[in-house]
Design an enzyme around this catalytic site. Structure first.
Site, PDB file in Angstrom:
ATOM      1  CB  SER A  59       2.452  -6.942  -5.183  1.00  0.00           C
ATOM      2  OG  SER A  59       2.391  -6.721  -6.589  1.00  0.00           O
ATOM      3  CB  VAL A  64       5.547   0.648   0.329  1.00  0.00           C
ATOM      4  CG1 VAL A  64       6.564   0.272   1.395  1.00  0.00           C
ATOM      5  CG2 VAL A  64       4.724   1.846   0.794  1.00  0.00           C
ATOM      6  CB  CYS A  65       6.492  -3.432  -3.108  1.00  0.00           C
ATOM      7  SG  CYS A  65       5.370  -4.151  -1.895  1.00  0.00           S
ATOM      8  CD  GLU A  66       8.217   1.853  -8.599  1.00  0.00           C
ATOM      9  OE1 GLU A  66       8.933   2.519  -9.370  1.00  0.00           O
ATOM     10  OE2 GLU A  66       6.977   1.876  -8.617  1.00  0.00           O
ATOM     11  CB  THR A  69      12.376  -3.412  -5.229  1.00  0.00           C
ATOM     12  OG1 THR A  69      11.454  -4.271  -4.533  1.00  0.00           O
ATOM     13  CG2 THR A  69      13.190  -4.230  -6.215  1.00  0.00           C
TER      14      THR A  69
END
Length: 172
Positions: A59, A64-66, A69
């Site tokens: 998500s 971490v996903c941010e 990305t």
């Protein structure tokens, strides 16, 4: 029924079940149906003839996903037009668009696996318990052969950015 794999992934040490096959370097990348927005769909053939760096995140609303990305967005501008960087999550397309707008993400495509979970099932990253896609990286060459794959064992860990970028650069 799809294959289920246990003992290969965790979230904060708690075991997860991944649905789908474990793909390996040299495998032909499976096709998928995924959403650009609520109506328009995309598939692997939309990226025909390009080297593809596919960054999979559970998500975009997590740190971490941010970070993952943002890193690949920065790198995408340096890779040239032979490479397409794609981020896939199960976030709704609205949320992906809002995230990209706020974060200044302009150099990669964000695609949503929310509707069919087709990518997650085909690439062996759909988490049965959470219905999210497990953090992973896939590098495909122009003919859709997998040239690099990283399935993270722990969802909260970062991928090996340098190894993934080296794999892309080796194809240029």
């Amino acid at each position: 029924m799809s294959e289920e794999r246990t003992g290969v992934a965790t979230i904060q040490g708690n075991p997860l079940t991944l649905i789908g096959p474990e793909l390996k370097v040299g495998d032909k990348a499976p096709d998928f149906t995924i959403n650009k927005d609520l109506i328009e769909e995309a598939s692997l053939s939309d990226y025909e003839g390009k080297i593809k760096l596919i960054s999979v995140v559970p998500s975009l609303d997590t740190s971490v996903c941010e970070a993952q990305t943002r890193r690949f967005n920065e790198e995408a501008s340096k890779l040239g037009d032979k490479v397409k960087v794609i981020t896939i999550s199960v976030d709704l397309p609205f949320a992906q668009g809002r995230f990209c707008s706020v974060a200044g993400i302009e150099n990669l495509d964000t695609l949503s696996d929310y509707k069919f979970r087709s990518f997650g099932k085909s690439y062996g990253v759909l988490i049965k318990e959470l219905q999210l896609d497990m953090r992973s990286i896939f590098i495909l060459d122009e003919s859709n052969t997998i040239r690099y794959v990283e399935y993270l064992e722990e969802m909260t860990n970062h991928p090996d950015y340098d190894a993934a970028l080296s794999a892309v650069k080796a194809l240029l």
